[in-house]
Motif scaffolding. Structure first.
Motif, mmCIF file in Angstrom:
data_model
loop_
_atom_site.group_PDB
_atom_site.id
_atom_site.type_symbol
_atom_site.label_atom_id
_atom_site.label_comp_id
_atom_site.label_asym_id
_atom_site.label_seq_id
_atom_site.Cartn_x
_atom_site.Cartn_y
_atom_site.Cartn_z
ATOM 1 N N ARG A 116 -2.300 -0.962 -7.056
ATOM 2 C CA ARG A 116 -3.445 -0.639 -6.099
ATOM 3 C C ARG A 116 -3.861 -2.143 -5.898
ATOM 4 O O ARG A 116 -4.555 -2.721 -7.011
ATOM 5 N N ARG B 202 -7.044 -1.299 -2.434
ATOM 6 C CA ARG B 202 -7.722 0.052 -2.343
ATOM 7 C C ARG B 202 -8.100 0.255 -3.975
ATOM 8 O O ARG B 202 -7.473 0.932 -4.633
ATOM 9 N N TYR C 65 -12.431 6.049 -4.828
ATOM 10 C CA TYR C 65 -12.271 4.862 -4.206
ATOM 11 C C TYR C 65 -13.464 4.511 -3.183
ATOM 12 O O TYR C 65 -14.225 5.267 -2.757
ATOM 13 N N GLU D 234 -14.561 3.665 0.032
ATOM 14 C CA GLU D 234 -13.785 3.602 1.282
ATOM 15 C C GLU D 234 -14.065 2.310 2.034
ATOM 16 O O GLU D 234 -13.553 1.976 3.131
ATOM 17 N N HIS E 147 -12.609 -2.002 1.999
ATOM 18 C CA HIS E 147 -11.390 -2.642 2.502
ATOM 19 C C HIS E 147 -11.859 -3.871 3.289
ATOM 20 O O HIS E 147 -13.025 -4.053 3.870
#
Length: 617
Positions: A77, A80, A127, A129, A132
């Motif tokens: 990863r 993310r 995570y 979101e 990013h």
């Protein structure tokens, strides 16, 4: 990179600009660059070894090394980032004086894509979101900051034991081996292989990229359990996948059964990591599928066919599968159970089956017929379609192949040489296909001329059979030239009707004008013409706005206004021209050239005057 991110957050900024202020690239920190890590350690006044211990050191394109294990981009990863909510709450509780995002420190295992549950708390990792983007790349603290408000709710997720594939990868990073088949492979190869094998078994109709986190974890569990135990368990998985195909379903090749698993092993034929698994599958395929000799199976060509199916044997011997099924059953090569299977699934020893089928194949197959005649496939199709070559045994309608007698083929070649003349230097002889192409006709027409005795033939000195028969193209063109056709080229037809070329093209496309294709008398190439009677028919039924205006000697806009005033609408739409039915014009006063009264005239009570054409206008 977790330390750099927390150090930046402690100073009220993000990791990338913080490191840049001190001449350090955050990307170098994430890639485990020794010089950058030492500079970071000096900046935070910590021992560099503490940063080196869990650094992901870049060792190649899209590849990093951790604890001696090479990790590809596919198992990491990098953008993310994942965080265990329970671990994060424990960090905050242990350091209450620090900001939450500073207290939470990253674990190396969180960067592994295969780690979907915390190995300590057994709950799914979370995570951020909204994290990013390039600005927050590798910035663990900023990812954690976005998750802080939801940590308590996320930590309440029911715990569940992580999958065995995750446990295996973590043991590998700790230096513990666990499988003789998987241990020699790179971690990335193990994860990809196990998840692909499990996905084919559990979700054959779904693309692996479309699987959810839970589905990928389940697929990895099934694949790992089949591969970790070694040769026998993996063959059991392959046998189970093959067994899911119904015995009446078509089974052509391993790709239809193993799907993405076979594709993976085939595409990675140069990868030594998967060589042991590839060898197991290749041996299983050769033992359970009718593979043709010379065909490549997982990167290695098959030197000799081992198995035949009824379908492949029928195709090779040009015999009907039902006939083969009966004879092979009498010889003991097909069992009673196999009699219920489809032709593709009935497998037997190739050499023994050929020994039984060879005496049954007394005539020539289609491929052998082409070789015997020396005729290419396209010419063979023409000869068969027009009845010049007829099969001795017809079986195409019953699922087999027609077979041809060599004597019939020799008789046909003899007929082509009846009117044989030595080739003279003044005449340029060519073979039948080239002559037909030059004359823009079918080879069947040239062959018919030869058989009717209307065309002289010669023989090539170095080419045998059908392609060795030579004819004079000029003589053939004279014999093939037909009667003159009363038709017009497209441009002349358009001018005769009174429309443009695009308008005629639109009428032809819509089916309002019928055309024909005939050889051009000059270059002998196909050309499209409009029959003269079709032009006459169209002119009798329709008239263009341009022709009406010309006949009535008025401006085309005035003629259009007249037609609109009397309610005559165009006959077609989308043809780039205004065409009217002559039947619609009958009885209409379209000769009245007075202009329509304007709104101003009506208000002032004026009467429109007749339009006058200017002299010479």
């Amino acid at each position: 990179m977790s330390y750099a991110s927390r150090l930046a957050a402690c100073n009220g900024t993000r990791a990338a600009p913080f490191c840049a202020d001190f001449g350090i690239r955050m990307l170098d920190v994430a890639d485990g660059d020794e010089k950058s890590l030492r500079a970071l350690a000096a900046l935070g006044n910590v021992a560099p070894d503490l940063l080196f211990a869990n650094a992901f050191v870049k060792s190649g394109p899209l590849q990093w090394t951790l604890h001696g294990e090479a990790l590809d981009r596919t198992v990491l990863r990098r953008t993310r980032l994942a965080i265990c909510p329970a671990c994060a709450l424990a960090d905050i509780k242990a350091k209450p004086k620090l900001m939450p995002q500073v207290a939470i420190y990253g674990r190396a295992t969180w960067l592994l894509d295969v780690v979907r549950r915390c190995p300590v708390h057994r709950i799914p990792v979370a995570y951020a979101e909204q994290a990013h983007g390039v600005k927050l790349l590798h910035d663990v603290a900023q990812h954690a900051k976005l998750l802080v408000p939801r940590l308590h709710k996320l930590a309440e997720t029911p715990a569940k034991k992580p999958g065995p594939l995750q446990d295996y990868v973590l043991r590998r990073l700790a230096g513990v081996k666990g499988s003789a088949l998987l241990d020699p492979m790179r971690v990335a190869s193990v994860v990809r292989l196990c998840e692909t094998a499990g996905a084919v078994a559990l979700f054959p109709d779904l693309d692996i990229k479309q699987l959810s986190e839970d589905q990928r974890e389940a697929a990895g569990t099934v694949g790992y359990e089949a591969l970790a135990s070694g040769h026998a368990s993996f063959r059991s998985l392959l046998a189970g996948l093959k067994g899911t195909v119904h015995h009446r379903s078509r089974l052509d090749g391993p790709t239809a059964v193993f799907g993405k698993l076979y594709w993976l092993l085939s595409r990675t034929s140069e990868d030594p990591d998967l060589a042991p698994v590839r060898d197991i599958m290749r041996e299983f395929v050769l033992e359970n599928f009718a593979i043709e000799s010379g065909q490549s199976v997982l990167g290695k060509p098959l030197d000799r066919r081992r198995l035949h199916s009824l379908q492949t044997l029928a195709r090779q011997t040009s015999m009907h599968p039902k006939v083969l099924r009966r004879h092979l059953r009498a010889a003991g090569l097909v069992t009673d159970r196999q009699m219920e299977m489809s032709d593709h699934n009935v497998l037997f020893d190739a050499d023994a089956a050929l020994a039984v089928a060879a005496p049954l194949a007394g005539a020539l197959s289609a491929a052998e017929t082409m070789e015997h005649l020396n005729a290419p496939r396209s010419q063979m199709a023409v000869l068969i379609e027009h009845g010049f070559v007829r099969p001795r045994h017809r079986a195409a309608g019953a699922g087999g192949q027609d077979r041809y007698a060599a004597s019939d083929l020799d008789a046909f070649l003899a007929k082509l040489s009846v009117k044989f003349l030595p080739a003279r230097a003044s005449r340029k002889f060519r073979n039948i296909p080239d002559t037909a192409k030059q004359c823009c006709r079918s080879a069947a027409e040239v062959v018919r001329l030869i058989l009717d005795g209307r065309l002289e033939t010669g023989k090539s000195s170095d080419v045998r059979g059908y392609l060795g028969v030579l004819v004079d193209p000029d003589q053939a063109a004279r014999a093939l030239r037909g009667a003159a056709i009363d038709a017009l080229p497209l441009r002349e037809a358009a001018r005769s009707i009174g429309i443009s070329d695009p308008a005629l093209g639109a009428l032809i496309k819509q089916g309002h004008v019928v055309t024909l294709i005939v050889p051009n008398p000059v270059n002998k190439r196909p050309q499209r013409l409009v029959p003269a009677d079709e032009v006459a028919r169209f002119r009798g039924q329709y008239v263009s706005l341009w022709r009406l205006a010309k006949e009535h000697k008025v401006h085309i806009a005035a003629m259009k206004a007249m037609l609109d005033r009397v309610g005559v609408a165009p006959a077609f739409e989308g043809v780039f021209a205004r065409l009217y039915r002559t039947a619609d014009l009958a009885g209409k006063a379209i000769g009245d050239r007075r202009r329509a009264p304007s709104p101003t005239d009506k208000r002032q009570g004026k009467t429109p005057k007749l339009s006058r054409r200017r002299k010479g206008g």
